[in-house]
Design a protein around this motif. Structure first.
Motif, mmCIF file in Angstrom:
data_model
loop_
_atom_site.group_PDB
_atom_site.id
_atom_site.type_symbol
_atom_site.label_atom_id
_atom_site.label_comp_id
_atom_site.label_asym_id
_atom_site.label_seq_id
_atom_site.Cartn_x
_atom_site.Cartn_y
_atom_site.Cartn_z
ATOM 1 N N GLU A 9 0.834 -1.204 0.000
ATOM 2 C CA GLU A 9 0.000 0.000 0.000
ATOM 3 C C GLU A 9 0.870 1.256 0.000
ATOM 4 O OE1 GLU A 9 -3.961 -1.856 2.175
ATOM 5 O OE2 GLU A 9 -2.449 -0.845 3.423
ATOM 6 N N VAL A 12 2.165 2.057 -3.451
ATOM 7 C CA VAL A 12 1.126 2.685 -4.279
ATOM 8 C C VAL A 12 0.942 4.141 -3.873
ATOM 9 C CG1 VAL A 12 -1.347 2.657 -4.795
ATOM 10 C CG2 VAL A 12 -0.029 0.535 -4.887
ATOM 11 N N PRO A 16 1.259 6.552 -7.258
ATOM 12 C CA PRO A 16 -0.058 6.017 -7.610
ATOM 13 C C PRO A 16 -0.185 5.539 -9.056
ATOM 14 C CG PRO A 16 -0.249 8.156 -6.519
ATOM 15 C CD PRO A 16 1.204 7.922 -6.791
ATOM 16 N N ARG A 22 0.717 -1.430 -8.203
ATOM 17 C CA ARG A 22 -0.722 -1.695 -8.103
ATOM 18 C C ARG A 22 -1.037 -3.160 -8.390
ATOM 19 N NH1 ARG A 22 -4.055 2.174 -6.802
ATOM 20 N NH2 ARG A 22 -3.358 4.325 -7.009
ATOM 21 N N SER A 23 -0.342 -3.736 -9.343
ATOM 22 C CA SER A 23 -0.553 -5.145 -9.664
ATOM 23 C C SER A 23 -0.135 -6.037 -8.499
ATOM 24 C CB SER A 23 0.232 -5.506 -10.921
ATOM 25 O OG SER A 23 0.013 -6.846 -11.269
ATOM 26 N N GLN A 46 -8.496 -2.016 -7.084
ATOM 27 C CA GLN A 46 -7.200 -1.857 -7.736
ATOM 28 C C GLN A 46 -7.319 -2.082 -9.244
ATOM 29 O OE1 GLN A 46 -4.269 -0.627 -6.526
ATOM 30 N NE2 GLN A 46 -5.613 -0.200 -4.791
ATOM 31 N N VAL A 49 -8.567 1.039 -10.951
ATOM 32 C CA VAL A 49 -7.528 2.064 -11.096
ATOM 33 C C VAL A 49 -6.528 1.652 -12.166
ATOM 34 C CG1 VAL A 49 -5.671 3.322 -9.937
ATOM 35 C CG2 VAL A 49 -7.795 2.844 -8.708
ATOM 36 N N ILE A 50 -6.139 0.405 -12.158
ATOM 37 C CA ILE A 50 -5.205 -0.103 -13.168
ATOM 38 C C ILE A 50 -5.780 0.109 -14.561
ATOM 39 C CG2 ILE A 50 -4.176 -2.224 -14.110
ATOM 40 C CD1 ILE A 50 -3.838 -3.133 -11.127
#
Length: 123
Positions: A9, A12, A16, A22-23, A46, A49-50
């Motif tokens: 976290e 990220v 960001p 993120r993956s 997630q 967002v990805i």
């Protein structure tokens, strides 16, 4: 396990837009028990967002979630959509090939497919 989650976290938070971070966080959420901070709802967040950062990576993330949920038809569509979104990325074809070997053994071999798109399967 909580420390591992916090590290993912934090990565990220620091960047960001880092797709790899993120993956990794998505993968943690998929694999960790809810009691340790995991959960499909967090993984889906997630993936959303990805997808905003990379259409192809978003499809790949959603395919991994569908696999976890054992929704194999949906996973296959997402793997194919990732290839369609970025046909030059070799990892997406490899992911689809691995999926097909395990879940669709009667499917044509990789050399018999063109970029993972087979007639009759819509994205």
């Amino acid at each position: 396990m909580g420390e591992v989650r916090r590290e993912f976290e934090r990565a990220v938070e620091l960047d960001p837009n880092n797709l790899e971070a993120r993956s990794d966080l998505l993968e943690f959420y998929l694999e960790a028990p809810r009691a340790f901070g995991g959960g499909l709802d967090k993984a889906r967040q997630q993936a959303d967002v990805i997808a905003r950062l990379s259409k192809a990576e978003g499809h790949s993330a959603r395919a991994r979630i569908a696999m976890k949920e054992k929704r194999y038809d949906h996973a296959e569509r997402e793997y194919r959509a990732a290839i369609h979104a970025d046909p030059k990325h070799p990892g997406y074809q490899r992911d689809l090939d691995d999926f097909l070997k395990k879940h669709r053994p009667a499917s044509p071999q990789p050399s018999e497919r063109k970029a993972g798109l087979q007639p009759g399967l819509e994205l």
